[in-house]
Design a protein around this motif. Structure first.
Motif, PDB file in Angstrom:
ATOM      1  N   ARG A 254      -6.931  -6.838  -0.681  1.00 57.30           N
ATOM      2  CA  ARG A 254      -5.553  -6.773  -1.161  1.00 57.30           C
ATOM      3  C   ARG A 254      -5.466  -5.827  -2.356  1.00 57.30           C
ATOM      4  N   VAL A 255      -4.519  -4.931  -2.364  1.00 60.20           N
ATOM      5  CA  VAL A 255      -4.328  -4.017  -3.484  1.00 60.20           C
ATOM      6  C   VAL A 255      -4.008  -4.813  -4.747  1.00 60.20           C
TER       7      VAL A 255
ATOM      8  N   VAL B 292      -2.306   0.489   2.712  1.00 62.51           N
ATOM      9  CA  VAL B 292      -1.430   0.156   3.836  1.00 62.51           C
ATOM     10  C   VAL B 292      -0.462  -0.934   3.409  1.00 62.51           C
ATOM     11  N   GLU B 293       0.812  -0.694   3.669  1.00 63.26           N
ATOM     12  CA  GLU B 293       1.846  -1.686   3.364  1.00 63.26           C
ATOM     13  C   GLU B 293       2.456  -2.174   4.676  1.00 63.26           C
ATOM     14  N   GLY B 294       2.755  -3.464   4.724  1.00 64.02           N
ATOM     15  CA  GLY B 294       3.376  -3.978   5.934  1.00 64.02           C
ATOM     16  C   GLY B 294       3.354  -5.488   5.992  1.00 64.02           C
TER      17      GLY B 294
ATOM     18  N   GLY C 128       1.381  -2.303  12.812  1.00 64.19           N
ATOM     19  CA  GLY C 128       2.629  -2.443  12.079  1.00 64.19           C
ATOM     20  C   GLY C 128       2.527  -2.062  10.627  1.00 64.19           C
ATOM     21  N   GLY C 129       1.420  -1.443  10.239  1.00 59.26           N
ATOM     22  CA  GLY C 129       1.231  -1.027   8.855  1.00 59.26           C
ATOM     23  C   GLY C 129       1.765   0.363   8.591  1.00 59.26           C
ATOM     24  N   ASN C 130       2.107   0.607   7.331  1.00 58.13           N
ATOM     25  CA  ASN C 130       2.594   1.917   6.901  1.00 58.13           C
ATOM     26  C   ASN C 130       1.653   2.452   5.831  1.00 58.13           C
ATOM     27  N   ILE C 131       1.104   3.641   6.043  1.00 55.86           N
ATOM     28  CA  ILE C 131       0.168   4.232   5.087  1.00 55.86           C
ATOM     29  C   ILE C 131       0.940   4.764   3.881  1.00 55.86           C
ATOM     30  N   THR C 132       0.622   4.259   2.696  1.00 63.02           N
ATOM     31  CA  THR C 132       1.289   4.685   1.464  1.00 63.02           C
ATOM     32  C   THR C 132       0.420   5.616   0.624  1.00 63.02           C
ATOM     33  N   GLU C 133      -0.869   5.611   0.902  1.00 64.22           N
ATOM     34  CA  GLU C 133      -1.785   6.493   0.167  1.00 64.22           C
ATOM     35  C   GLU C 133      -3.001   6.729   1.037  1.00 64.22           C
ATOM     36  N   SER C 134      -3.482   7.984   1.097  1.00 63.51           N
ATOM     37  CA  SER C 134      -4.646   8.281   1.925  1.00 63.51           C
ATOM     38  C   SER C 134      -5.453   9.406   1.299  1.00 63.51           C
TER      39      SER C 134
ATOM     40  N   THR D 277       3.072  -6.972   2.212  1.00 64.96           N
ATOM     41  CA  THR D 277       1.750  -7.050   1.597  1.00 64.96           C
ATOM     42  C   THR D 277       1.120  -5.660   1.564  1.00 64.96           C
ATOM     43  N   HIS D 278       0.381  -5.385   0.485  1.00 67.79           N
ATOM     44  CA  HIS D 278      -0.258  -4.089   0.309  1.00 67.79           C
ATOM     45  C   HIS D 278      -1.768  -4.264   0.423  1.00 67.79           C
ATOM     46  N   TRP D 279      -2.386  -3.525   1.332  1.00 68.64           N
ATOM     47  CA  TRP D 279      -3.823  -3.625   1.558  1.00 68.64           C
ATOM     48  C   TRP D 279      -4.502  -2.296   1.263  1.00 68.64           C
ATOM     49  N   VAL D 280      -5.803  -2.358   0.960  1.00 64.83           N
ATOM     50  CA  VAL D 280      -6.598  -1.141   0.793  1.00 64.83           C
ATOM     51  C   VAL D 280      -7.763  -1.199   1.771  1.00 64.83           C
ATOM     52  N   LEU D 281      -7.960  -0.109   2.495  1.00 63.27           N
ATOM     53  CA  LEU D 281      -9.052   0.028   3.446  1.00 63.27           C
ATOM     54  C   LEU D 281      -9.964   1.153   2.972  1.00 63.27           C
ATOM     55  N   THR D 282     -11.265   0.872   2.854  1.00 58.54           N
ATOM     56  CA  THR D 282     -12.230   1.922   2.550  1.00 58.54           C
ATOM     57  C   THR D 282     -13.257   1.963   3.662  1.00 58.54           C
ATOM     58  N   LEU D 283     -13.774   3.166   3.929  1.00 58.45           N
ATOM     59  CA  LEU D 283     -14.744   3.302   5.009  1.00 58.45           C
ATOM     60  C   LEU D 283     -15.613   4.526   4.804  1.00 58.45           C
ATOM     61  N   SER D 284     -16.782   4.466   5.407  1.00 59.43           N
ATOM     62  CA  SER D 284     -17.666   5.629   5.478  1.00 59.43           C
ATOM     63  C   SER D 284     -18.385   5.580   6.815  1.00 59.43           C
ATOM     64  N   CYS D 285     -18.698   6.770   7.337  1.00 59.85           N
ATOM     65  CA  CYS D 285     -19.350   6.849   8.643  1.00 59.85           C
ATOM     66  C   CYS D 285     -19.831   8.277   8.862  1.00 59.85           C
ATOM     67  N   PRO D 286     -20.662   8.497   9.876  1.00 60.54           N
ATOM     68  CA  PRO D 286     -21.025   9.873  10.219  1.00 60.54           C
ATOM     69  C   PRO D 286     -19.765  10.674  10.547  1.00 60.54           C
ATOM     70  N   ASP D 287     -19.705  11.888  10.037  1.00 54.64           N
ATOM     71  CA  ASP D 287     -18.499  12.707  10.215  1.00 54.64           C
ATOM     72  C   ASP D 287     -18.436  13.278  11.628  1.00 54.64           C
ATOM     73  N   ARG D 288     -17.245  13.196  12.215  1.00 57.45           N
ATOM     74  CA  ARG D 288     -16.996  13.791  13.525  1.00 57.45           C
ATOM     75  C   ARG D 288     -15.488  13.864  13.719  1.00 57.45           C
TER      76      ARG D 288
END
Length: 288
Positions: free
Chosen positions: A87-88, A59-61, A36-42, A10-21
């Protein structure tokens, strides 16, 4: 499923924003690896002006959405993140609003029908009936919601009802020639994309091509942005231009401009549906 034909991951997409540090990317990547996920794009961006950090990861996995969310949750809490997992390629449930011109509405319907746009158009709303045959041709439910000064509040209430009834995730103003109230813009904040037929912030309001012709411009364009209570001043997602000359009259400018509008709106809708657009105050971060 046998070993020669394993079930695809399965291919998932994660988006996020937060204070930078420091440590955000390391923490996110570690949580994904542990699950157990594998990053395919970042892609990531730290804005020195706002002090915010933005990231989009695919993320694929062999893991479920819940498993990935469970892995990310502690990291999100640690870094005070706003985040989302989806889901992508999942078609986003979309409601299209139009008035009488069909170039943007028709283009979106065609792209969605031919699976060239990751959206599921679950309905069309119009304050006229001109576009009904177009909706029926593509098998999309048509909702005629007339708008007058006296019925505007009632019409907007019906619009919000349709958003709820149809489980709408995205509303697209495809040359919908009505101004949404502050209340509707607030209720649907970050979920309404508008196409403006000029290169904002120039030539706001009515008859922008006539304004452009009167000024003798050499470039005309279109702007896709999120609708807000401030007319035509929402966060910009995409813009494009075409070169014109003194020989182009208003009719020719309109034809050229409508082609730009179609392209700009389709790109903005695609990027939103693919979770490539993150709000950054009155601006956007667009991971293309």
């Amino acid at each position: 499923m046998n070993a020669a034909n394993p079930e695809p991951a399965t291919h998932w997409v994660l988006t996020l924003s937060c204070p930078d540090r420091p440590g955000i990317v390391h923490a996110v990547a570690g949580a994904i690896a542990t699950s157990g996920g594998n990053i395919t794009e970042s892609q990531q961006f730290g804005d020195p002006e706002t002090g915010l950090f933005f990231m989009r990861v695919q993320v694929e996995g062999d893991l479920t959405q819940n498993e990935l969310e469970t892995a990310i949750a502690p990291v999100a809490e640690q870094f005070t993140m706003s985040w989302l997992v989806d889901r992508v390629g999942r078609p986003m449930r979309t409601l299209v609003l139009g008035s009488t011109t069909e170039h943007c509405v028709g283009d979106l319907l065609n792209r969605a029908h031919s699976q060239r746009l990751p959206i599921d158009i679950v309905g069309m709303v119009s304050n006229h009936t001109v576009l009904r045959p177009l909706a029926e041709f593509y098998g999309v439910g048509f909702h005629h919601v007339p708008v007058t000064k006296a019925t505007k509040a009632e019409a907007e209430a019906r619009l919000l009802e349709l958003v709820e009834e149809l489980d709408v995730e995205l509303v697209v103003l495809a040359r919908y020639m009505q101004i949404l109230s502050d209340e509707v813009c607030t209720a649907l904040a970050g979920r309404v994309i508008n196409i403006h037929h000029s290169f904002l912030p120039s030539f706001k309001g009515a008859r922008p091509y006539a304004q452009a012709h009167d000024r003798g411009v050499k470039l005309i364009g279109a702007t896709a942005h999120y609708a807000t209570a401030s007319l035509d001043e929402g966060p910009i997602i995409e813009q494009d231009v075409e070169r014109v000359t003194h020989a182009d009259d208003v009719t020719e400018l309109v034809a050229i401009g409508q082609d730009v509008e179609r392209r700009v709106l389709a790109r903005a809708v695609r990027w939103h549906a693919e979770h490539r657009v993150l709000l950054n105050g009155h601006r956007t971060v667009v991971f293309r």
